[in-house]
Design a protein around this motif. Structure first.
Motif, PDB file in Angstrom:
ATOM      1  N   THR A 125       0.928  -1.204  -0.043  1.00 27.73           N
ATOM      2  CA  THR A 125      -0.058   0.104  -0.100  1.00 27.73           C
ATOM      3  C   THR A 125       0.842   1.264   0.061  1.00 27.73           C
ATOM      4  O   THR A 125       2.039   1.179   0.209  1.00 27.73           O
ATOM      5  N   TYR A 155       0.911   3.247   2.052  1.00 25.47           N
ATOM      6  CA  TYR A 155       1.587   3.505   3.801  1.00 25.47           C
ATOM      7  C   TYR A 155       2.868   2.668   3.666  1.00 25.47           C
ATOM      8  O   TYR A 155       3.588   2.985   4.928  1.00 25.47           O
ATOM      9  N   TRP A 168      -5.237   3.927  -6.475  1.00 26.11           N
ATOM     10  CA  TRP A 168      -4.728   2.678  -6.485  1.00 26.11           C
ATOM     11  C   TRP A 168      -4.476   2.561  -8.008  1.00 26.11           C
ATOM     12  O   TRP A 168      -5.326   2.371  -8.737  1.00 26.11           O
ATOM     13  N   GLY A 181      -5.453  -5.536  -2.158  1.00 23.24           N
ATOM     14  CA  GLY A 181      -4.396  -4.589  -1.992  1.00 23.24           C
ATOM     15  C   GLY A 181      -5.290  -2.961  -1.924  1.00 23.24           C
ATOM     16  O   GLY A 181      -4.968  -2.331  -0.929  1.00 23.24           O
ATOM     17  N   LEU A 182      -6.066  -2.774  -2.782  1.00 23.27           N
ATOM     18  CA  LEU A 182      -7.054  -1.787  -2.758  1.00 23.27           C
ATOM     19  C   LEU A 182      -7.827  -1.735  -1.469  1.00 23.27           C
ATOM     20  O   LEU A 182      -7.737  -0.735  -0.740  1.00 23.27           O
ATOM     21  N   ARG A 241      -7.292  -3.096   1.326  1.00 27.87           N
ATOM     22  CA  ARG A 241      -6.358  -2.801   2.594  1.00 27.87           C
ATOM     23  C   ARG A 241      -5.929  -1.258   2.585  1.00 27.87           C
ATOM     24  O   ARG A 241      -5.943  -0.890   3.655  1.00 27.87           O
ATOM     25  N   GLU A 242      -5.932  -0.676   1.408  1.00 26.33           N
ATOM     26  CA  GLU A 242      -5.356   0.548   1.397  1.00 26.33           C
ATOM     27  C   GLU A 242      -6.504   1.552   2.036  1.00 26.33           C
ATOM     28  O   GLU A 242      -6.217   2.604   2.449  1.00 26.33           O
ATOM     29  N   ASP A 259      -6.517   4.215   4.863  1.00 29.86           N
ATOM     30  CA  ASP A 259      -6.962   5.582   4.464  1.00 29.86           C
ATOM     31  C   ASP A 259      -7.986   6.114   5.642  1.00 29.86           C
ATOM     32  O   ASP A 259      -7.857   6.969   6.130  1.00 29.86           O
TER      33      ASP A 259
END
Length: 396
Positions: A224, A226, A257, A295-296, A298-299, A303
């Motif tokens: 991500t 982060y 993303w 992954g999206l 998770r991000e 956020d």
């Protein structure tokens, strides 16, 4: 410029492309309509997944109409990075024609923005618009810095000229915001600048792709934003200065993303198997993982944990995950109601009996949850993100 005497106000709501029986099964309280006339704070939450589309796309009116029917509620027509220099005039003309063509249609109820290159482009576009001014929500200003006041002034002047309140969304992505030695001074100045135009600033957007480019970084799809330390540090600074809840801050939206296709994975997927197994959706989980949507997801969670709401997206497959995770769960809603109902402060166990709700420190969080609930709805007890995603994401 020709403007109708009575602007057409069209309202939309999230998830109304789902059938009534599905909505009843999913939601305790369904999403409520919103429009450009709403309060600025509520409208900022309504951005959800903001989909970018190049202004030179030949089928632009049909594309926006189709995305609206599919559940997209905010879009940006991009005349900056997505358009070659020698195609700018073509893109500008097509953008004007598109906004005019959408006037009076359901798509006019979307939050539609134009991402311009210069302050002069804002006035040029407004000068050419006819009925499409009622379709336009505002402008996105890229590469925003403390020196970008002309763009803010241009949006305010355009709204006065057009007879409609127009919003601006600055994109924070410049090297001055990434470099540690200049970041604090820039963010302090940007905070003061945006404060002078507060009524026009809908949200501040984070442009992490350009930030990464400063260092020649492109994050892998297994990570991500982060996980990229230097960019995470810049995001922390942006939230610190612009996300404050003392009436000096603004809604901040998350960075894009970039991935949406199959690939060979190095690390384990970021989605646990159990929630999908419990919903008999293991195959659905595999489809999400194969399209990098784990992954999206998770991000998006990160956020939210960092005080960021909504997200820039560049592929239609990303819209449903962002909007699905914006819906307020039954547990969140009860917590928010418990906290806001307590006028004298204090601490007590949550209705679900799994956490402590502290009325004073959690009050702003609770108010934000209720604002989000009015836009994205409240799910029924027992309905999880898997249920929402299963209905909203159509694997292909």
């Amino acid at each position: 410029m020709s403007i109708s005497a009575e602007p057409i106000r069209t309202s939309l709501r999230y998830f109304n492309h789902l059938t009534p029986d599905v909505m009843e099964r999913l939601f305790l309280q369904p999403p409520q309509p919103f429009s450009d006339d709403d309060q600025r704070e509520r409208l900022a939450y309504a951005l959800g997944a903001t989909l970018y589309v190049p202004g030179t796309r030949p089928d632009l009116p049909a594309t926006i109409t189709r995305r609206c029917a599919d559940g997209v509620r905010s879009m940006v027509i991009d005349l900056e990075d997505a358009v070659a220099d020698d195609e700018l005039e073509t893109g500008l003309a097509q953008t004007v024609a598109t906004l005019d063509a959408l006037a009076g249609t359901p798509a006019a109820g979307m939050l539609l923005f134009v991402r311009t290159r210069t302050a002069g482009d804002i006035r040029r576009l407004i000068d050419r618009l006819g009925p499409g001014v009622d379709t336009l929500t505002g402008f996105v200003v890229p590469k925003f810095t403390a020196e970008s006041e002309p763009a803010l002034a241009a949006v305010a002047d355009a709204g006065t000229y057009a007879g409609k309140h127009l919003y601006v969304m600055p994109v924070l992505e410049s090297p001055e915001l990434v470099y540690r030695e200049s970041r604090d001074a820039q963010l302090q100045a940007i905070s003061e600048l945006l404060g002078r135009y507060r009524s026009h600033v809908l949200a501040a957007r984070i442009g992490a792709t350009d930030m990464c480019g400063v260092y020649g970084i492109r994050r892998d799809r297994d990570l991500t934003i982060y996980d990229v330390a230097v960019i995470a540090e810049a995001i922390t600074g942006i939230v610190n200065y612009l996300g404050r809840q003392d009436d000096s801050g603004f809604t901040i939206t998350g960075p894009v993303w970039e991935y949406f296709a199959d690939h060979e994975r190095m690390f384990r997927p970021m989605l646990r198997t159990t929630p999908f197994a419990e919903n008999d959706a293991v195959r659905f989980r595999q489809q999400l993982v194969s399209r990098d949507l784990d992954g999206l997801l998770r991000e998006i969670a990160l956020d939210r944990a960092n005080g960021i709401h909504g997200k820039t997206v560049i592929h239609p497959s990303h819209v449903a995950p962002v909007n699905a995770l914006s819906a307020v769960t039954h547990e969140e809603y009860l917590d928010a109601c418990d906290i806001t109902a307590s006028k004298a402060g204090g601490v007590r166990a949550s209705t679900y009996g799994n956490k402590m709700n502290e009325a004073k420190p959690h009050r702003i969080w609770a108010q934000q949850v209720l604002s989000r609930a009015s836009v994205f709805g409240v799910t029924n007890q027992g309905i999880t993100f898997v249920d929402l995603l299963t209905e909203l994401v159509t694997p292909s």
